[in-house]
Scaffold this motif. Structure first.
Motif, PDB file in Angstrom:
ATOM      1  N   ARG A 240      23.612  37.033  45.213  1.00  0.00           N
ATOM      2  CA  ARG A 240      24.798  37.654  45.815  1.00  0.00           C
ATOM      3  C   ARG A 240      24.701  39.177  45.857  1.00  0.00           C
ATOM      4  O   ARG A 240      25.154  39.798  46.809  1.00  0.00           O
ATOM      5  CB  ARG A 240      26.034  37.197  45.025  1.00  0.00           C
ATOM      6  CG  ARG A 240      27.329  37.790  45.523  1.00  0.00           C
ATOM      7  CD  ARG A 240      27.646  37.434  46.977  1.00  0.00           C
ATOM      8  NE  ARG A 240      28.714  38.308  47.461  1.00  0.00           N
ATOM      9  CZ  ARG A 240      28.880  38.694  48.716  1.00  0.00           C
ATOM     10  NH1 ARG A 240      28.058  38.263  49.670  1.00  0.00           N
ATOM     11  NH2 ARG A 240      29.861  39.489  49.045  1.00  0.00           N
ATOM     12  N   LYS A 342      45.287  38.788  47.534  1.00  0.00           N
ATOM     13  CA  LYS A 342      44.278  39.260  48.489  1.00  0.00           C
ATOM     14  C   LYS A 342      43.163  40.054  47.834  1.00  0.00           C
ATOM     15  O   LYS A 342      42.233  40.488  48.513  1.00  0.00           O
ATOM     16  CB  LYS A 342      44.957  40.121  49.546  1.00  0.00           C
ATOM     17  CG  LYS A 342      45.824  39.326  50.487  1.00  0.00           C
ATOM     18  CD  LYS A 342      46.248  40.183  51.667  1.00  0.00           C
ATOM     19  CE  LYS A 342      47.184  39.400  52.562  1.00  0.00           C
ATOM     20  NZ  LYS A 342      48.253  40.230  53.093  1.00  0.00           N
ATOM     21  N   LEU A 344      39.968  41.437  46.575  1.00  0.00           N
ATOM     22  CA  LEU A 344      38.611  41.017  46.956  1.00  0.00           C
ATOM     23  C   LEU A 344      37.749  40.822  45.707  1.00  0.00           C
ATOM     24  O   LEU A 344      37.882  41.561  44.732  1.00  0.00           O
ATOM     25  CB  LEU A 344      38.003  42.121  47.831  1.00  0.00           C
ATOM     26  CG  LEU A 344      36.622  41.898  48.405  1.00  0.00           C
ATOM     27  CD1 LEU A 344      36.586  40.680  49.331  1.00  0.00           C
ATOM     28  CD2 LEU A 344      36.171  43.155  49.173  1.00  0.00           C
ATOM     29  N   ASN A 347      32.139  37.721  45.308  1.00  0.00           N
ATOM     30  CA  ASN A 347      31.506  36.743  46.201  1.00  0.00           C
ATOM     31  C   ASN A 347      31.957  36.907  47.658  1.00  0.00           C
ATOM     32  O   ASN A 347      31.582  36.121  48.522  1.00  0.00           O
ATOM     33  CB  ASN A 347      31.705  35.304  45.696  1.00  0.00           C
ATOM     34  CG  ASN A 347      33.141  34.827  45.788  1.00  0.00           C
ATOM     35  OD1 ASN A 347      34.029  35.574  46.221  1.00  0.00           O
ATOM     36  ND2 ASN A 347      33.382  33.594  45.363  1.00  0.00           N
ATOM     37  N   SER A 349      34.995  36.608  48.768  1.00  0.00           N
ATOM     38  CA  SER A 349      36.268  35.923  49.000  1.00  0.00           C
ATOM     39  C   SER A 349      37.352  36.577  48.151  1.00  0.00           C
ATOM     40  O   SER A 349      37.059  37.278  47.177  1.00  0.00           O
ATOM     41  CB  SER A 349      36.164  34.448  48.596  1.00  0.00           C
ATOM     42  OG  SER A 349      35.142  33.830  49.324  1.00  0.00           O
ATOM     43  N   SER A 350      38.608  36.304  48.520  1.00  0.00           N
ATOM     44  CA  SER A 350      39.696  36.845  47.708  1.00  0.00           C
ATOM     45  C   SER A 350      39.821  36.005  46.431  1.00  0.00           C
ATOM     46  O   SER A 350      39.343  34.868  46.360  1.00  0.00           O
ATOM     47  CB  SER A 350      41.009  36.798  48.484  1.00  0.00           C
ATOM     48  OG  SER A 350      41.460  35.457  48.566  1.00  0.00           O
ATOM     49  N   GLN A 353      41.416  32.712  47.239  1.00  0.00           N
ATOM     50  CA  GLN A 353      40.505  31.734  47.855  1.00  0.00           C
ATOM     51  C   GLN A 353      39.633  31.078  46.785  1.00  0.00           C
ATOM     52  O   GLN A 353      39.338  29.893  46.844  1.00  0.00           O
ATOM     53  CB  GLN A 353      39.613  32.414  48.892  1.00  0.00           C
ATOM     54  CG  GLN A 353      40.350  32.746  50.183  1.00  0.00           C
ATOM     55  CD  GLN A 353      39.529  33.663  51.090  1.00  0.00           C
ATOM     56  OE1 GLN A 353      38.839  34.568  50.621  1.00  0.00           O
ATOM     57  NE2 GLN A 353      39.630  33.432  52.386  1.00  0.00           N
ATOM     58  N   ASN A 354      39.252  31.851  45.797  1.00  0.00           N
ATOM     59  CA  ASN A 354      38.382  31.322  44.745  1.00  0.00           C
ATOM     60  C   ASN A 354      39.097  30.343  43.815  1.00  0.00           C
ATOM     61  O   ASN A 354      38.454  29.495  43.201  1.00  0.00           O
ATOM     62  CB  ASN A 354      37.844  32.464  43.864  1.00  0.00           C
ATOM     63  CG  ASN A 354      36.801  33.296  44.585  1.00  0.00           C
ATOM     64  OD1 ASN A 354      36.198  32.842  45.558  1.00  0.00           O
ATOM     65  ND2 ASN A 354      36.588  34.509  44.113  1.00  0.00           N
TER      66      ASN A 354
END
Ligand code: FES
Length: 576
Positions: A240, A342, A344, A347, A349-350, A353-354
């Motif tokens: 990453r 939101k 960040l 990876n 993603s937010s 999202q994780n």
């Protein structure tokens, strides 16, 4: 592609056709580095705090190899380098004294070398903040990989936790409840695998902060050090970071105010260490993110402790991992309006999202927000004439009935005075007394040692007393517990009001009202202040002097004043 590569920082070293390019590349070839490694691909530094003097990080050579595999797989050029390693158990007078020194080492090592991105390998308490502080002052794409906690300690069929059960068993020994043989037997049962302390102490707290800040990958906080998935995480981080360089995802894009707010709330929800307060303030200071002590109180309000781990609860990090780990906690916060969704993360993603679908497999270990393990337990910031710049207490580790208490001070002038008198059966102290320890702050100790959770006097332990109000300018181990007021600022050695407390003074603690008051008339305090003399510094040269001359108060993260802020990645001159 060629144009994109020209922009890479490392090309100012390796992409040259002059004498400097020869110098920068030729010596690197001495171990068989092929020429294509200098072609503009991302050069990734792996900052390793491996040391046999830091047992918690002793598996980091293996971890670094996994990172390297990942970097190579993604088309980067990995270069591992050492950084000053800070072992909590061996370093004297305290590893915290050297946190800022190590951060300087890391900052200058990153800046001075041809690196485009950095992977930080961190474990034992101070290795995490020191590396992040150093990297933050440079500002390259950065990803954190924590070493992971040890397996649970096992003693006579019982789980025992790093630190937490050292404190409790040592009290039991002093109270005559266990034998010296039992105490020694526990020594080899407690730490039985690679990794850092497996309670929710400072190392696990800071590994959780790495994940909550978005600086590490999901899962970073809890995967045990010896679980194969820790190595997978390291390998994924290696892959990453190469992408992060390509995306120009620098550390400052991740460590925003929103990220710190998330970290503060996560710290409250995990019953995390009070040390996180100091470290997060120091890291924010490097990035120019506005954060102060009151943010911890304000943001922690309404957050419950969801994680039933020692020292606040009964389980250990291994159980936390099997229960779902930190993503399960973050999901609870996100579903209850306590997360900047939101923000960040590394990876790409937010944070939401994780974690929005993160499962929880054991509600006894990670409780639901609606049915929390402990209620309203964010770190409380206390003020009053005893700590005008603030002091803190961790309610989740305190005794509820002592959170509002008035008692007579029993004063220890410094740590030696404390050790000399605490076991004395004639010590004039009872369960209602307030123990006060002076001169253990950043300048006073120096380094603000973890001595704030003063062991109780044996004569009270034998009567069954298990907690008392304790106040100091020191820190406390993240594995410790009790009604312990810490980080009182200004500290005694800097002439703070703590220096003026005398035996028998009445002290009032009221956590609900955020109050810490010394009930002594102002004119009496003024007379004492006029007579006060600063303690003699224990060393008057070298780093200790630099530290004492420049260290900021606890409420500013105890960084050195000239290290606050960042200098960026630019080095304007060649080396010959
Ligand atoms: Fe290293 Fe606790 S001693 S993490």
């Amino acid at each position: 592609m060629a144009k994109e590569r020209k922009k890479r920082r490392s090309q100012a070293w390796f992409g040259r056709e002059d004498i400097y390019g020869f110098i920068y590349r030729s010596w690197m070839r001495n171990r068989g580095v092929p020429g294509d490694q200098f072609d503009g691909r991302p050069v990734i530094g792996i900052c390793n705090t491996w040391s046999e003097l830091t047992p918690c990080n002793s598996h980091f050579r293996v971890l670094a190899e996994h990172v390297k595999h990942g970097v190579l797989e993604a088309g980067g050029f990995p270069l591992e380098f050492p950084a000053m390693s800070l072992g909590e158990t061996l370093m004297r007078p305290t590893a915290m004294l050297y946190r800022n020194l190590a951060s300087m080492d890391v900052e200058e090592s990153i800046r001075a070398n041809p690196l485009d991105g950095v992977v930080l390998l961190m474990g034992c308490d101070k290795t995490t903040p020191s590396l992040i502080m150093g990297a933050a002052s440079v500002g390259l794409p950065t990803i954190g990989v924590s070493g992971g906690p040890m397996l649970s300690g096992k003693y006579r069929g019982q789980d025992i936790g790093s630190g937490t059960n050292v404190w409790s068993m040592s009290e039991d020994l002093r109270a005559g409840k266990i034998t010296l043989e039992e105490f020694h037997e526990a020594e080899s049962c407690m730490h039985r695998s690679h990794g850092h302390c497996m309670t929710m102490g400072t190392a696990s707290t800071m590994a959780s902060m790495v994940e909550a800040l978005g600086l590490g990958l999901p899962g970073n906080a809890a995967i045990p050090a010896v679980d194969a998935r820790r190595n997978v995480l390291a390998r994924q981080a290696g892959r990453r970071i190469v992408e992060m360089v390509q995306e120009d995802l620098v550390i400052g894009k991740i460590l925003t105010r929103a990220a710190f707010e998330n970290a503060i709330r996560v710290n409250a929800a995990i019953g995390g260490s009070t040390n996180a307060v100091i470290h997060l303030l120091a890291i924010a200071g490097r990035l120019g993110v506005k954060l102060d002590l009151d943010d911890f109180d304000a943001l922690g309000k309404g957050v419950h402790t969801l994680v039933n781990l020692m020292p606040s609860g009964k389980y250990l990090m291994e159980d936390f991992f099997y229960a779902g780990g930190l993503p399960a906690v973050i999901r609870e916060l996100g579903e209850n309006g306590l997360l900047n969704r939101k923000a960040l993360t590394a990876n790409g993603s937010s944070i939401w999202q994780n974690s929005k679908r993160a499962p929880c497999w054991n509600r006894d270990v990670v409780t639901a927000f609606a049915k929390p393990f402990k209620q309203n337990t964010g770190i409380a910031v206390l003020r009053g004439n005893l700590a005008p710049n603030g002091a803190i207490i961790k309610p989740s580790a305190a005794t509820p009935k002592l959170m509002k208490h008035k008692g007579r001070a029993v004063v220890f002038e410094n740590i030696e005075d404390f050790h000399r008198r605490i076991d004395d059966p004639k010590l004039d102290i009872d369960a209602a007394s307030v123990m006060v320890l002076k001169n253990c702050g950043p300048k006073g100790y120096p380094g603000m040692a973890e001595v704030g959770n003063m062991p109780l006097p044996p004569k009270l332990l034998k009567k069954g007393v298990t907690d008392m109000v304790r106040i100091s300018d020191a820190r406390m181990s993240g594995t410790a517990y009790g009604t312990v007021v810490l980080h009182a600022s200004p500290e005694a050695a800097a002439g703070g009001p703590l220096a003026l407390v005398e035996n028998g003074d009445l002290i009032e603690l009221d956590v609900a009202k955020r109050r810490l008051q010394l009930h002594v008339p102002e004119e009496v305090l003024a007379a004492r202040r006029a007579k006060w003399k600063p303690p003699r510094p224990p060393m008057t040269r070298g780093y200790w002097k630099l530290y004492v001359d420049h260290v900021l108060g606890a409420e500013r993260g105890a960084d050195l004043d000239f290290l606050v802020g960042a200098s960026g990645p630019l080095v304007p001159r060649d080396n010959h």
